[in-house]
Design a protein around this motif. Structure first.
Motif, short mmCIF file in Angstrom:
data_model
loop_
_atom_site.label_atom_id
_atom_site.label_comp_id
_atom_site.label_asym_id
_atom_site.label_seq_id
_atom_site.Cartn_x
_atom_site.Cartn_y
_atom_site.Cartn_z
N GLU A 445 0.84 -1.21 0.00
CA GLU A 445 0.00 0.00 0.00
C GLU A 445 0.87 1.26 0.00
O GLU A 445 0.54 2.25 -0.67
CB GLU A 445 -0.91 0.02 1.23
CG GLU A 445 -1.97 -1.07 1.26
CD GLU A 445 -1.44 -2.43 1.70
OE1 GLU A 445 -0.28 -2.51 2.19
OE2 GLU A 445 -2.17 -3.43 1.55
N SER B 54 -11.09 -0.01 15.80
CA SER B 54 -9.86 -0.56 15.23
C SER B 54 -9.57 0.08 13.88
O SER B 54 -10.46 0.69 13.26
CB SER B 54 -10.02 -2.07 15.04
OG SER B 54 -11.01 -2.30 14.05
N THR B 55 -8.35 -0.10 13.45
CA THR B 55 -7.98 0.40 12.13
C THR B 55 -8.83 -0.27 11.05
O THR B 55 -9.23 0.38 10.08
CB THR B 55 -6.47 0.12 11.88
OG1 THR B 55 -5.72 0.77 12.91
CG2 THR B 55 -6.04 0.64 10.52
N ALA B 56 -9.10 -1.54 11.24
CA ALA B 56 -9.92 -2.25 10.25
C ALA B 56 -11.31 -1.61 10.16
O ALA B 56 -11.87 -1.47 9.06
CB ALA B 56 -10.04 -3.73 10.64
N SER B 59 -11.04 1.66 8.33
CA SER B 59 -10.92 1.36 6.90
C SER B 59 -12.27 1.01 6.29
O SER B 59 -12.63 1.51 5.21
CB SER B 59 -9.93 0.20 6.72
OG SER B 59 -9.97 -0.29 5.41
N GLU B 173 0.53 5.09 11.05
CA GLU B 173 -0.44 4.29 10.32
C GLU B 173 -1.60 5.23 10.02
O GLU B 173 -2.11 5.90 10.92
CB GLU B 173 -0.91 3.12 11.19
CG GLU B 173 -1.95 2.23 10.54
CD GLU B 173 -2.46 1.20 11.56
OE1 GLU B 173 -1.98 0.06 11.55
OE2 GLU B 173 -3.35 1.56 12.38
N VAL B 175 -5.22 5.85 7.30
CA VAL B 175 -6.15 5.24 6.36
C VAL B 175 -6.53 6.29 5.32
O VAL B 175 -6.91 7.42 5.67
CB VAL B 175 -7.41 4.72 7.08
CG1 VAL B 175 -8.30 3.96 6.11
CG2 VAL B 175 -7.01 3.81 8.25
N THR B 180 -7.84 2.35 2.11
CA THR B 180 -6.50 1.73 2.09
C THR B 180 -5.73 2.09 3.37
O THR B 180 -5.63 3.26 3.72
CB THR B 180 -5.69 2.24 0.88
OG1 THR B 180 -6.40 1.92 -0.31
CG2 THR B 180 -4.31 1.61 0.84
N VAL B 181 -5.19 1.07 4.02
CA VAL B 181 -4.39 1.31 5.22
C VAL B 181 -2.92 1.44 4.80
O VAL B 181 -2.35 0.51 4.22
CB VAL B 181 -4.55 0.16 6.23
CG1 VAL B 181 -3.68 0.41 7.46
CG2 VAL B 181 -6.01 0.01 6.63
N SER B 183 0.62 1.75 6.30
CA SER B 183 1.22 1.54 7.60
C SER B 183 2.73 1.57 7.50
O SER B 183 3.33 0.91 6.66
CB SER B 183 0.76 0.20 8.15
OG SER B 183 1.25 0.01 9.44
N THR B 212 -4.41 6.63 12.52
CA THR B 212 -4.95 5.64 13.46
C THR B 212 -3.95 5.22 14.55
O THR B 212 -4.36 4.75 15.60
CB THR B 212 -5.43 4.38 12.71
OG1 THR B 212 -4.41 3.98 11.78
CG2 THR B 212 -6.71 4.68 11.94
N ARG B 213 -2.68 5.37 14.27
CA ARG B 213 -1.67 4.82 15.20
C ARG B 213 -0.33 5.50 14.89
O ARG B 213 -0.06 5.82 13.73
CB ARG B 213 -1.55 3.33 14.90
CG ARG B 213 -0.80 2.50 15.90
CD ARG B 213 -0.74 1.03 15.44
NE ARG B 213 -1.61 0.16 16.22
CZ ARG B 213 -2.70 -0.42 15.79
NH1 ARG B 213 -3.10 -0.25 14.54
NH2 ARG B 213 -3.41 -1.21 16.58
#
Lengths: 477, 477
Positions: A445, B54-56, B59, B173, B175, B180-181, B183, B212-213
């Protein structure tokens, strides 16, 4: 991208915007423009060398090349170690060497404005003459240029205190592939007025724009340096000493260079003129510098730091330089690496980074893996551990330049870097040299986002094509 | 961009990827999500508030919104002063508040990995508990979140030593608008493996991606602080004292706050609980902090710095804090600005930067220009002069919140900032508040490059539309 077939129209246009000394064509092209310190000369010559004198000329050259879909490779001092500046056949070399000079030093703001082609040495000297320090320093200082230092986000020995080149750049002027001049000659440390466009160009190795001018941040000039060489038992102790020194000498640790036993033995026994201030045989050696402005107080703080480290068992021995000359002789240990390409050829020299706490295990694990495949290999490890940068050199006795398996060694090393969440390039960049391995440090990515940035800033892909990352046009045009 | 007409399909999809507590719709939307510290509440409510865990989930939410062309405004602690996080009617709020916590502290690397919704205070506390310092600090520490601090490139009082938030972010990290993440949870100070994608998101105020992080860099924890308040004759002397202190206290000056006479008089006479350690009447006052790790040595160095400054005539008077409590009382002078919005309303508060040497002339010139138009205006100046940041507050006695001419004052101030090559936002950002004035700090070419970055990363323009810069789609779709 195929270069233009018949360059005569292109060359005629370029001749219209450059003075006679600003354009070299055919046999007039000097060989020095055809290779950098890393990549070999391409048998096919570049189409021309453009040597503009001003940002306006850089802009005009790029606008012409963009119209002609002519690939362009910007060049600084050609001291890069990743091959980004060696022109492939048919590319146009855009040398910044005639755009040099310090335009202004603002002694109250602590900033200097410098043209891209100014050497690092000239930049440092001008700062010092104005009673300031320009802190980035590296071996190639006499040849490398500020534009190239920025384009490659140069590092060096003092990153632990002052940061990389990125941290020194307050303002930047760059020219996009289509000739657009994007200028922000900002002098302020704080500026949150919109996106920070400087960052696009810093470290992009000439693929996103051509840097023409920068405002650099200066640091107070230190007047006192303390240098010691320490012997240590383990990598754990190296990290503990780093933290101890940084804590005790708050803000003043300017270098922290670790040398593994193999490195120390190699340079003290094989490089002429290198003394051994401490006996060989310790597992680790560390060279540590304090820079400050009060020799008496700094000296006392430095001695006290070493004494407490000794009492705590972090170091087993130490030698403190008692003169500038002695400090220089200590540093020769580290600077002896400049002799490796000659005395120890052929070798593969790596520049990686790994989280500080893991460097010791990484080095051991790598050694095991390399020796498993090449039992006679010799490895040496050394690095700017304080900023997580490890240099590794691998030598194969008896190998020749022709049969030296550099690529195969890389195929052992870079997956190991990935396993330790490290970077395949700490400070040298990617260029053409490390391009095949970039996926070991970046996610798919991230690579795709890099490609979309490239397409956005340089839709015709004329700037340094094939460097850093391969990018295909999305649509045929 | 018009929000989707009937949001039911969008909401159903969001409900499919978030838990019940993760989605607020209609009357269930809490008012606290509808405004940040600066911009007023929009009478039209947001379409929903998404609170992913969460990141998921972030996303998934973004992918859905992108498909629906649903505008999204990411939210941290809502303490921003430029209005970027207040949702316009029909936007989707994406709050990071449930993604909080320090995931790891690597005490050997000196890094910590933190979720975006972690407050700055919790981040600082966790670092301190591990015997490290997270150096960024600002008044909103208890509410503001690391993700927001990064998205706005937060500054504060210690930038002179440690840099802005940008300098603390080793890994990130984020998004993208399409889900798309991207990271790169890098822990190394040196990493030149391809483009530095972190920089795209730092300071972009939520318009290019959702953070996100992060991996943050930690500094050695200082154990000793020295604080003094100095009186000075002129702005020239303020700059000279800055350079003198930085030189003498190599690496250890942690704050350098200048207060103009008007500011000093205002806070010492009008803000309850603020003492005046030095008599009023001096043209300038400076609060200077040294942080180190040897109270005895640091104290001696600090006193010596002040004595030599006094002998050289740089300062006319000085008070050194003899206890932590006294140091806090000195700092109350500076922190009294928190009372301005109440005790001195309505006023217009500005956050600009100007090259350090010019700040004195800028402040005088601005005062003249404001008084020429509003003869009864009161201005106070104060700032983190060491990093070029000046805060200016303008108060009009008798004005009400309704008739206060903030925009007209801005139209006097920002061209003046431009005249002095300054920035219209030193640390607060642009958001919606300063968007009309961005052209005073950026060239048309820079603005156009910002637009093309926005289009490249967020082609449907769903992320925080209308913040920082207005961007039109190039082609209707």
């Amino acid at each position: 991208m195929a270069p233009v077939q018949d360059p005569s129209a292109l060359l005629a246009e370029l001749a219209g915007v450059l003075d006679p000394a600003g354009l070299q064509i055919g046999d007039a092209i000097e060989t020095r423009f055809r290779k950098d310190w890393y990549a070999p000369l391409d048998p096919q010559p570049p189409v021309a060398v453009a040597r503009p004198r001003s940002t306006a000329e850089v802009s005009a050259v790029l606008a012409i090349c963009n119209r002609h879909r002519q690939p362009v490779v910007p060049q600084g001092g050609l001291t890069g170690l990743a091959g980004a500046a060696t022109p492939a056949g048919g590319e146009l070399v855009l040398s910044l060497e005639r755009m040099r000079g310090v335009e202004e030093i603002d002694a109250r703001a602590g900033t200097m404005t410098v043209l891209a082609g100014t050497t690092l040495q000239a930049t440092q000297d001008a700062a010092r003459a104005a009673d300031w320090l320009f802190p980035v320093d590296l071996g190639a200082r006499g040849s490398c240029q500020i534009g190239g230092n920025i384009a490659t986000n140069a590092g060096g020995n003092r990153v632990i205190r002052y940061g990389m080149m990125r941290e020194q750049v307050l303002g930047l002027e760059a020219v996009l592939a289509d000739g657009t001049v994007v200028s922000s000659l900002n002098k302020m440390q704080k500026n949150n007025a919109g996106y920070d466009l400087r960052q696009l160009f810093i470290g992009s190795e000439g693929t996103l724009g051509v840097i023409t001018r920068a405002v650099l941040r200066l640091a107070p000039l230190p007047s006192s340096t303390q240098t010691a060489l320490c012997a240590l038992r383990s990598y754990e102790d190296v990290v503990a000493l780093l933290r101890h020194a940084q804590r005790r000498l708050s803000g003043r640790v300017s270098a922290f260079e670790a040398m593994w036993a193999d490195f120390y033995e190699l340079v003290t026994t094989r490089v002429p003129g290198v003394r051994n201030p401490l006996p060989a045989g310790s597992p680790f050696y560390v060279l540590v510098d304090l820079q400050g402005n009060d020799a008496v107080q700094d000296g006392a703080a430095f001695e006290s730091m070493l004494e407490t480290a000794m009492e705590a068992g972090l170091i087993t021995d130490a030698a403190v330089a008692t003169s500038e000359k002695e400090a220089e002789s200590f540093w020769k240990l580290r600077d002896a690496v400049a002799e490796f390409p000659v005395m120890w050829a052929p070798n593969a020299a790596y520049d990686v980074s790994v989280p500080i706490g893991q460097i010791g295990r990484f080095a051991e694990s790598l050694r095991t893996a390399v020796l498993a495949r090449w039992p006679h290999a010799e490895l040496v490890n050394f690095g700017h551990v304080g900023d997580s940068n490890l240099h590794v050199s691998v030598y194969l006795p008896g190998a020749t330049a022709e049969d030296f398996p550099e690529h195969e060694i890389s195929e052992v090393l870079y997956p190991k870097v990935q396993e330790f969440d490290g970077s395949i390039s700490a400070e040298h960049g990617i260029g053409t040299h490390k391009k095949p391995f970039l996926g070991h440090s970046r996610t798919p990515e991230a690579l795709e986002l890099m490609r979309s940035l490239k397409r956005s800033l340089d839709p015709n892909l004329i700037l340094s094509p094939g460097r850093v990352i391969d990018v295909a046009r999305e649509l045929p045009r």
